[in-house]
Enzyme design. Structure first.
Site, PDB file in Angstrom:
ATOM      1  N   SER A 177       0.860  -1.185   0.000  1.00  0.00           N
ATOM      2  CA  SER A 177       0.000   0.000   0.000  1.00  0.00           C
ATOM      3  C   SER A 177       0.895   1.234   0.000  1.00  0.00           C
ATOM      4  O   SER A 177       1.698   1.401  -0.910  1.00  0.00           O
ATOM      5  CB  SER A 177      -0.957  -0.033   1.202  1.00  0.00           C
ATOM      6  N   THR A 178       0.801   2.088   1.005  1.00  0.00           N
ATOM      7  CA  THR A 178       1.567   3.328   1.022  1.00  0.00           C
ATOM      8  C   THR A 178       3.065   3.063   0.884  1.00  0.00           C
ATOM      9  O   THR A 178       3.641   2.304   1.650  1.00  0.00           O
ATOM     10  CB  THR A 178       1.314   4.093   2.342  1.00  0.00           C
ATOM     11  N   HIS A 203      -2.668  -0.903  -3.472  1.00  0.00           N
ATOM     12  CA  HIS A 203      -3.853  -0.069  -3.287  1.00  0.00           C
ATOM     13  C   HIS A 203      -3.737   1.211  -4.110  1.00  0.00           C
ATOM     14  O   HIS A 203      -2.930   2.083  -3.793  1.00  0.00           O
ATOM     15  CB  HIS A 203      -4.017   0.311  -1.805  1.00  0.00           C
ATOM     16  N   MET A 296       0.047   1.241   4.833  1.00  0.00           N
ATOM     17  CA  MET A 296      -0.752   1.669   5.975  1.00  0.00           C
ATOM     18  C   MET A 296      -1.841   0.632   6.237  1.00  0.00           C
ATOM     19  O   MET A 296      -2.409   0.072   5.308  1.00  0.00           O
ATOM     20  CB  MET A 296      -1.368   3.025   5.648  1.00  0.00           C
ATOM     21  N   ASP A 299      -4.337  -4.667   5.859  1.00  0.00           N
ATOM     22  CA  ASP A 299      -4.783  -5.512   4.763  1.00  0.00           C
ATOM     23  C   ASP A 299      -3.665  -6.468   4.352  1.00  0.00           C
ATOM     24  O   ASP A 299      -2.529  -6.051   4.151  1.00  0.00           O
ATOM     25  CB  ASP A 299      -5.203  -4.650   3.572  1.00  0.00           C
TER      26      ASP A 299
END
Length: 364
Positions: A177-178, A203, A296, A299
């Site tokens: 993600s991030t 994401h 972040m 997930d």
């Protein structure tokens, strides 16, 4: 003490909207708004913000030029505000290479409902940026696709190269993600053209995943593409979940296929890493390698645990090299990780594991 935010955007309406959204959170405070990078430069000196939100297309100085100078002279957490267009998504990927922590699609201002839907995401990304580890800007990417390795390239850890059985039967699953765009790029660029198939979830919105896949395909020795529903999974190819659908893998006679579903978000994400990892646990079992990178939230952690319980080998990015140590930390906390490594080592650890899989007795 509230996190201090400086908003840089040439649209007065967007500056007002972002200010209202960010100031609505008790732990966030907009300390200034700037219509262009020249004004922002002076405000950074006087206001010392913790986080910057930055538009890309602005007068006097392009947002990317400003970001490049900022990250050289005064590195700080930056969240890009991007338009949902192909050119906007490609510019955003350049910004992430230059050191921006994350990005946000520009909120639609056509209804109160759409603005409200963005509120939580905007505030969460500002908070994540504040806690992120500033990254040294990457060198500009080359535009030509590198020459492939020779077939079954030998390495020190795998002197015979990867056997055909490994290429056909093993799958590598990656979630991020991030900070994940640069992390995935580093992992994929460390892998040879002759590698098992890779399925990935990052994401990001639909237009951005399309641009991201094209960008990776031009940089890596592997072929990289967005996954399509029902397509057969092939060695030497990395499949990225499109931003509009969950990606899962299904075993069929003679191999595996990709499956896409536009079902409800999982862990507030679509695509979700957990969806991909859980499918690998049930369909691939011990022939899977699970990789969880910077991001972040949580997930992917439960899905990775399911993979490990099904016999897969799992690895997570370490805290020191993560932009945001969220997803790997959650995976480590619940016992989903067999190994932890720095980002620079992840790809080589995956190759070493694949190269030694038969000797170590992994089930086929």
């Amino acid at each position: 003490m509230a996190i201090k935010v400086l908003i840089v955007d040439d649209s007065a309406l967007m500056r007002s909207l972002l200010s209202e959204v960010i100031n609505s959170a008790p732990d966030l405070e907009v300390v200034g708004v700037a219509p262009d990078p020249i004004a922002a430069r002076e405000m950074i000196k006087t206001l010392a913000p913790d986080v910057l939100t930055l538009d890309i297309e602005m007068p006097k100085m392009d947002g990317l030029d400003f970001l490049a100078r900022l990250m050289r002279l005064r590195p700080m957490p930056v969240v890009m505000i991007s338009s949902l267009t192909r050119s906007g998504s490609e510019a955003t990927l350049q910004a992430l290479e230059l050191g921006a922590v994350d990005f946000l699609p520009k909120p639609r201002m056509d209804s109160a409902a759409s603005i409200e839907a963005c509120r939580v995401e905007i505030c969460e990304k500002v908070r994540a940026a504040y806690s992120a580890r500033p990254r040294v800007p990457a060198k500009p990417s080359v535009t030509s696709k590198p020459l492939p390795h020779a077939p079954f390239e030998a390495t020190r850890s795998n002197p015979g190269g990867l056997p055909e059985r490994v290429l056909q039967e093993k799958l590598v699953l990656i979630g991020a993600s991030t900070g994940g765009t640069e992390a995935i790029k580093e992992v994929l660029c460390s892998l040879p053209a002759k590698a098992p198939a890779i399925l990935m979830v990052q994401h990001m919105p639909e237009m951005f995943t399309a641009s991201f896949a094209r960008r990776l395909d031009g940089l890596c020795q592997l072929r990289v593409k967005e996954a399509e529903h029902g397509e057969k999974v092939q060695p030497g190819t990395a499949y990225l979940a499109p931003g509009h659908s969950h990606l899962s893998v299904r075993r069929v006679i003679g191999g595996y296929v990709c499956e896409l579903a536009s079902s409800e978000p999982v862990n507030r994400h679509r695509p979700s890493v957990d969806v991909l990892f859980n499918s690998a646990a049930s369909q691939v079992g011990a022939n899977a390698v699970g990789v969880i990178l910077t991001g972040m939230g949580k997930d992917g952690a439960q899905g990775l645990l399911a993979m490990r319980k099904a016999g897969a080998w799992t690895i997570g990015q370490d805290q020191e090299s993560c932009v945001v140590y969220g997803m790997p930390r959650e995976a480590a906390t619940i016992g989903a990780l067999e190994e932890v490594a720095s980002l620079k080592e992840v790809g080589q650890r995956v190759l070493a594991r694949l190269g030694g899989s038969e000797r170590r007795g992994l089930r086929a």
